[in-house]
Structures are given as C-alpha cells and as structure tokens.
Write an enzyme that holds these catalytic residues in place. Sequence first.
Site, PDB file in Angstrom:
ATOM      1  N   HIS A 282       5.024 -11.514  19.559  1.00 54.67           N
ATOM      2  CA  HIS A 282       4.533 -11.344  20.934  1.00 54.67           C
ATOM      3  C   HIS A 282       4.306 -12.722  21.541  1.00 54.67           C
ATOM      4  CE1 HIS A 282       0.160 -12.240  20.952  1.00 54.67           C
ATOM      5  NE2 HIS A 282       0.105 -11.717  19.740  1.00 54.67           N
TER       6      HIS A 282
ATOM      7  N   ASP B 268       3.073 -13.107  24.856  1.00 54.74           N
ATOM      8  CA  ASP B 268       1.986 -13.167  25.827  1.00 54.74           C
ATOM      9  C   ASP B 268       0.749 -13.679  25.095  1.00 54.74           C
ATOM     10  OD1 ASP B 268       1.634 -10.860  24.270  1.00 54.74           O
ATOM     11  OD2 ASP B 268       0.629  -9.774  25.878  1.00 54.74           O
TER      12      ASP B 268
ATOM     13  N   ASP C 215      -1.372 -17.553  18.086  1.00 49.97           N
ATOM     14  CA  ASP C 215      -1.293 -16.128  18.421  1.00 49.97           C
ATOM     15  C   ASP C 215      -0.534 -15.925  19.717  1.00 49.97           C
ATOM     16  OD1 ASP C 215      -1.759 -13.403  18.388  1.00 49.97           O
ATOM     17  OD2 ASP C 215      -3.806 -13.547  19.096  1.00 49.97           O
TER      18      ASP C 215
ATOM     19  N   GLU D 145       1.916  -7.821  23.948  1.00 45.33           N
ATOM     20  CA  GLU D 145       1.117  -7.094  22.959  1.00 45.33           C
ATOM     21  C   GLU D 145      -0.377  -7.136  23.217  1.00 45.33           C
ATOM     22  OE1 GLU D 145      -1.207  -7.228  18.999  1.00 45.33           O
ATOM     23  OE2 GLU D 145      -0.947  -8.735  20.567  1.00 45.33           O
ATOM     24  N   GLU D 146      -0.865  -8.212  23.839  1.00 44.10           N
ATOM     25  CA  GLU D 146      -2.307  -8.462  23.857  1.00 44.10           C
ATOM     26  C   GLU D 146      -3.142  -7.323  24.447  1.00 44.10           C
ATOM     27  OE1 GLU D 146      -4.044 -10.470  22.349  1.00 44.10           O
ATOM     28  OE2 GLU D 146      -2.881 -12.258  21.911  1.00 44.10           O
TER      29      GLU D 146
ATOM     30  N   GLU E 290       2.919 -12.417  13.460  1.00 40.85           N
ATOM     31  CA  GLU E 290       1.509 -12.792  13.624  1.00 40.85           C
ATOM     32  C   GLU E 290       1.090 -13.715  12.471  1.00 40.85           C
ATOM     33  OE1 GLU E 290      -0.552 -11.992  16.111  1.00 40.85           O
ATOM     34  OE2 GLU E 290      -0.109  -9.968  16.863  1.00 40.85           O
TER      35      GLU E 290
ATOM     36  N   HIS F  85      -7.341 -16.744  19.770  1.00 39.63           N
ATOM     37  CA  HIS F  85      -8.248 -16.443  20.882  1.00 39.63           C
ATOM     38  C   HIS F  85      -9.414 -17.432  20.968  1.00 39.63           C
ATOM     39  CE1 HIS F  85      -6.961 -11.895  21.077  1.00 39.63           C
ATOM     40  NE2 HIS F  85      -5.941 -12.721  20.901  1.00 39.63           N
TER      41      HIS F  85
END
Length: 399
Positions: free
Chosen positions: A79, A81, A112, A145-146, A172, A373
């Site tokens: 992912h 995004d 991430d 995905e987020e 991931e 994050h």
Amino acid sequence: MTEKVSEIQTRVQAAREDMIGFMRAICAIPSMDSQLKQVGERIAAEMRKLGFDEVRFDKMGNILGRIGNGKRVIVYDSHVDTVGIGDPAEWEWDPFKGKVEDGIFYARGACDEKGSTPGMIYGLAIARDLGLLEGWTAYYFGNMEEWCDGIAPNTFVEVDPKVKPDFVVIGEPTKMQVYRGHKGRLEMRVVSKGKSAHAASNHLGDNAIYKLLPVIEGIRDLEPQLGDHPFLGHGKITVSDMHVKTPSLNAVPDEAVIYIDRRMTFGESKETVKAQVEALIPAEFRSTVKVEELFYDEPSYTGFVFPVDKYFPAWALEQNHPLVEAGQETRRQIGLPEAPSGKWNFSTNGIYWAGKAGIPSIGFGPGDEETAHTVRDSVPLEDMVQAAGFYALLPSLIP
C-alpha cells in the site's frame, strides 16, 4: 540455484542507487487520505522504465504492474497511501524530504509502507531477466489501505482486474522476517440517545454521555476476558473516539457516540464480539443505547465506491505451509540470518487475501512496524535494497 542467487545479488547491488533514489522520490510525494494518483504515476514510470508488460491504474485508482502471462499468479501487495503527518512541529525534519542517518531513511511512509515498493518492482524485473518467472503471471499492486484494510485486494479479485491469485506477498514491515498472520478486527460504535434541556434545568434532560459511562468503564476492564491464541495472542479492545451532539455548550447533550477498535484472535466471532459490548449496557438503557457495526462506503479519489463492512477476520498460515517454507528458504538463500516465522501486531490487507478469500499469503518487508504512524517512520536502506533479492527469488522456490 547458487549461481542464480549470486546473479540476483549482483543485479540488486547494481540497482542500489536507482532503488534508493526511487524510494526517496515516492516518499517525497504526499499520498495521504488515499490520494495516491501522483505517487502512482511516479511508480508507473519506474515500472515502464523496467519494461513491465502492463502498467495501469485500476477503477479504484490503485496502480498495477504485470510481468508474464503464466498459469500461476502471484501478487506483491504494497500500500502506497499513508496516514497524515499530525502536528508538523513534532517533526525534526521535513516528513516528505526525509533524512538519512546511520543508514536509516526517515520519512512519512518509509516504513508503512512505501519501503517495500522499490524491492518488489526491481525484484520482479530481475526475476524476469534471469528466467525465474517462467510459468508465472506476477503483479505489483500499489494500493490504498490506510482507511479500510482489505478493500483494495477485494476489488482486485472481484472488480478489476478480476484475478484471484494463487499466492500473495504483503510488503508491510516485518524486519526482513517472514510473517504468516495477524489478529482480525471489528470496528463498532455505541450510540446513546438522550433528551436535551438547558444546563440550568438539567433535571429536565436525559444526558446521553452519562449513559455511556458504564459502557466505557466496562470496555476498559474487559480485556482479561477476551480470547487468546498461542500464536496470534490475546484479544484487544479500545475506545478510539467519541462524538457528542448538543444544542450548545450550556445544554444537556441528546446524543453521544463512542467508537471501538476490537482486535480479534482465533476463536472469536463477529457475533460474540458484538454481544460482549452489548452486555455492558445497563438494562435500563438498552432501549436508548445501541451497538452498531461500522461500514465503509467512502469514494476513492477516482469516485469509485465499493461498500464493505469493517469486519476484518484473523488469519494465519501454519509454519509448515509450502509458501511459508518457500519464504524461509528464500531468506536463507539470500543470506539473511535464521529467524522463526512471525506475525504482525497491526492489521494488513491479509485480512482479505487470506482472511476472506482464503489465498495463501505471507508478509515480507523492510522496516519495523513500531515506527509506523510515528515521527520516527523509517526504513534501513540496506534492508530496503536487499529485499529486492527476496522478491526476485521467491517465485522460483514456491512448490
């Protein structure tokens, strides 16, 4: 095979600076709130440069690259995004330009999960050039995905390109280990209805917030009673948000809503998880306090809508599954130290690939999920480059 591995590693090192430059370029392009068109275009340009057979966006706006037309299908899922940057003052460097310190690249999305993209794309090109993709159709899938795990692979299988792969590798962060599962999740909200009144005459009202207090307290104390599993671990539950409706700051609120993130282990069903929360509502409030499952129907940046409920099942492959064993053998062949297969603490697109669609899936990627994050979002550049060798070799070792 030893000769092939040596050639893979030679080619990976030859592409090292290109991969690092590509990585820095995609991190420099903001892709928050599922807005991945610009970063997708940059990724598409790199795949075209490397001679992928097909490069395009799907209906949802994810970026696809394909090599080969074989009967066996493998998807490399990354992912691209990211979450937002939060308070800019908390960053000691530009979160998009990033910085390199002691061989580690720090930037939003480095861990991430943009860090797996260069290795996947270059790895597939190297595998093709060395004849390691004979009989395969191999996809790179850069997706959103987020905001809703699994929605992008759900569209991959059921909408566009309507392909159900035989195997999936999720990029991931795994600290360069092979991961084979993680807990599931159910997102819920508890809605409390009350009656508004002036705060000076609050006895005439029915405060919606107060009805939620025993529920919040019960959730806080519920965790020891949740399910457990020797591999996936213990269930988790968290009140993650709260919204209140009130006519004014000097009035009794007539509605209050809490949002719940419930991490589910094996042996826990959606129905029992919801019932656990419902049981926390005092009998006298059950007509005005309700538990609801959440639903995702937000349009992507292309305007495409794919409604799904926010239930994400737990999944795991056995450690002797052929795909897990192939991943472990690939690690050995490229010289990574011995390590047992593991699991993520957070959730990934595996909730659809393996959890809902039953497609054998493993995780392999550079970086440590603990930096995801955060303002320490980062990836070791040596791992980011070396991951390309794993992605190049793996298909040829899957039985």
